[in-house]
Enzyme design. Structure first.
Site, PDB file in Angstrom:
ATOM      1  N   GLY A   1      42.864  38.288  39.879  1.00  0.00           N
ATOM      2  CA  GLY A   1      42.766  39.108  38.669  1.00  0.00           C
ATOM      3  C   GLY A   1      44.096  39.417  38.019  1.00  0.00           C
TER       4      GLY A   1
ATOM      5  N   GLY B   1      36.893  34.154  39.583  1.00  0.00           N
ATOM      6  CA  GLY B   1      36.384  35.461  39.186  1.00  0.00           C
ATOM      7  C   GLY B   1      36.275  35.556  37.678  1.00  0.00           C
ATOM      8  N   GLY B   2      37.308  36.131  37.046  1.00  0.00           N
ATOM      9  CA  GLY B   2      37.290  36.407  35.605  1.00  0.00           C
ATOM     10  C   GLY B   2      36.825  35.243  34.742  1.00  0.00           C
TER      11      GLY B   2
ATOM     12  N   HIS C   1      35.271  39.137  50.967  1.00  0.00           N
ATOM     13  CA  HIS C   1      36.167  39.136  49.807  1.00  0.00           C
ATOM     14  C   HIS C   1      37.203  40.248  49.990  1.00  0.00           C
ATOM     15  CE1 HIS C   1      37.684  39.541  45.738  1.00  0.00           C
ATOM     16  NE2 HIS C   1      37.218  38.326  45.518  1.00  0.00           N
TER      17      HIS C   1
ATOM     18  N   ASN D   1      32.365  33.983  40.836  1.00  0.00           N
ATOM     19  CA  ASN D   1      32.127  35.306  41.424  1.00  0.00           C
ATOM     20  C   ASN D   1      32.156  36.323  40.281  1.00  0.00           C
ATOM     21  OD1 ASN D   1      32.197  37.728  42.789  1.00  0.00           O
ATOM     22  ND2 ASN D   1      34.268  37.436  43.626  1.00  0.00           N
ATOM     23  N   TRP D   2      30.985  36.787  39.897  1.00  0.00           N
ATOM     24  CA  TRP D   2      30.910  37.696  38.747  1.00  0.00           C
ATOM     25  C   TRP D   2      31.340  39.122  39.099  1.00  0.00           C
ATOM     26  CZ3 TRP D   2      26.242  36.857  34.918  1.00  0.00           C
ATOM     27  CH2 TRP D   2      26.339  35.577  34.350  1.00  0.00           C
ATOM     28  N   LYS D   3      31.469  39.410  40.378  1.00  0.00           N
ATOM     29  CA  LYS D   3      31.803  40.780  40.817  1.00  0.00           C
ATOM     30  C   LYS D   3      30.811  41.779  40.188  1.00  0.00           C
ATOM     31  CE  LYS D   3      36.488  39.218  41.416  1.00  0.00           C
ATOM     32  NZ  LYS D   3      37.895  39.538  41.558  1.00  0.00           N
TER      33      LYS D   3
ATOM     34  N   GLU E   1      38.252  42.388  48.078  1.00  0.00           N
ATOM     35  CA  GLU E   1      37.827  43.679  47.505  1.00  0.00           C
ATOM     36  C   GLU E   1      36.878  44.412  48.458  1.00  0.00           C
ATOM     37  OE1 GLU E   1      36.543  42.083  43.744  1.00  0.00           O
ATOM     38  OE2 GLU E   1      38.634  41.698  43.198  1.00  0.00           O
TER      39      GLU E   1
ATOM     40  N   GLU F   1      42.407  33.143  49.209  1.00  0.00           N
ATOM     41  CA  GLU F   1      42.674  33.933  48.007  1.00  0.00           C
ATOM     42  C   GLU F   1      43.814  34.921  48.271  1.00  0.00           C
ATOM     43  OE1 GLU F   1      39.098  34.224  45.189  1.00  0.00           O
ATOM     44  OE2 GLU F   1      38.809  35.728  46.734  1.00  0.00           O
TER      45      GLU F   1
ATOM     46  N   SER G   1      43.048  33.784  40.025  1.00  0.00           N
ATOM     47  CA  SER G   1      43.481  33.418  38.668  1.00  0.00           C
ATOM     48  C   SER G   1      43.340  31.928  38.362  1.00  0.00           C
ATOM     49  CB  SER G   1      44.910  33.901  38.409  1.00  0.00           C
ATOM     50  OG  SER G   1      44.942  35.322  38.442  1.00  0.00           O
TER      51      SER G   1
END
Ligand code: PGA
Length: 249
Positions: free
Chosen positions: A169, A229-230, A93, A8-10, A95, A163, A208
């Site tokens: 993150g 993600g990251g 998600h 997930n590149w956001k 976010e 999640e 994470s």
């Protein structure tokens, strides 16, 4: 089902970052990959990413509208993502739930729109830090499943990503024991809610996940993949995570 590794590149990624997708492809291309690999870049890069991956890696969106088309300035529908070459979309998600006020009912409509468009939806659930502290994690996740997963969903139309918000993150993934306990609970809830199909729906862990902890997390009982993600932004890390997936049983 094979494990599913989702990047997930956001809101990260300009044209130049398409090179990371080429590098991920190069890193996994000659291996017998055990997992299904899906990269969800920003919508602006979907069509180009699809060309790069040569059908070996799936490309998805990060959100979709509930409708097929209409007067919704700035929104993108599941049909449009499918048209651009996507095969999946993340919905609900945390976010989106937090910054865009998305409720379970909205998430369910988005998942249904994705299903109608022929996209797999990755439906995200998870508790926040105070809910975990207050011992409410299980009930919060159960309510999100019942509210966000469309009735009649199948293992081909949805995957569920657990999640916990505080792990996203933060560099601090949830404890392996807590992940395993929640995955087992999500499985029970899905079986109650979807019947036999609930046995097959993949349950991913996200929060994470890194190249160093992926193998341990993916080896936990019942874990059907990872939402990353990251660590999905760097080709080397994401390729290592993808290679850590287990063979299907
Ligand atoms: P993270 O993000 O891997 O950077 O924690 C996961 C996610 O938000 O899906």
């Amino acid at each position: 089902m094979r494990q599913l590794i989702v990047g997930n590149w956001k809101m990260h990624g300009l044209q130049a970052q398409l090179a990371e997708i080429s590098a991920i492809l190069a890193a996994v291309k000659h291996l017998p990959l055990q997992a299904d690999v899906l990269i969800c870049p920003p919508a602006t890069l979907i069509a180009q990413a699809v060309v790069i991956v040569e059908g070996l890696i799936a490309i998805g969106g990060q959100d979709c509208h509930t409708d097929v088309d209409g007067p919704f300035t700035g929104d993108i529908s599941a049909v449009m993502m499918k048209d651009a070459g996507a095969s999946a979309v993340i919905v609900g998600h945390s976010e989106r739930r937090q910054h865009h006020g998305e409720t379970d009912a909205v998430v369910a409509k988005k998942a249904t729109a994705a299903w109608n468009a022929g996209l797999l939806s990755i439906i995200c659930i998870g508790e926040n830090a105070s809910q975990r502290r207050d011992g409410e994690a299980f009930e919060v996740c159960a309510a999100q499943i019942v509210g966000s997963v469309p009735l009649g969903s199948t293992a081909f139309s949805v995957a569920v990503a657990y999640e916990p918000h505080w792990a996203i993150g933060s560099g601090q993934s949830a404890d392996n024991d807590d992940i395993a306990a929640m995955i087992a609970y999500v499985r029970q809830t899905l079986m109650k809610f979807l019947g036999a199909e609930g046995i097959k729906v993949r349950i991913l862990y996200g929060g994470s996940v890194t190249a160093s902890n992926a193998a341990d997390i993916l080896a936990l009982a019942g874990v059907g993949g990872a939402l990353v993600g990251g660590a999905s932004l760097a080709a080397e890390d994401f390729a290592r995570i993808s290679r850590a997936a287990l063979a299907p049983t």
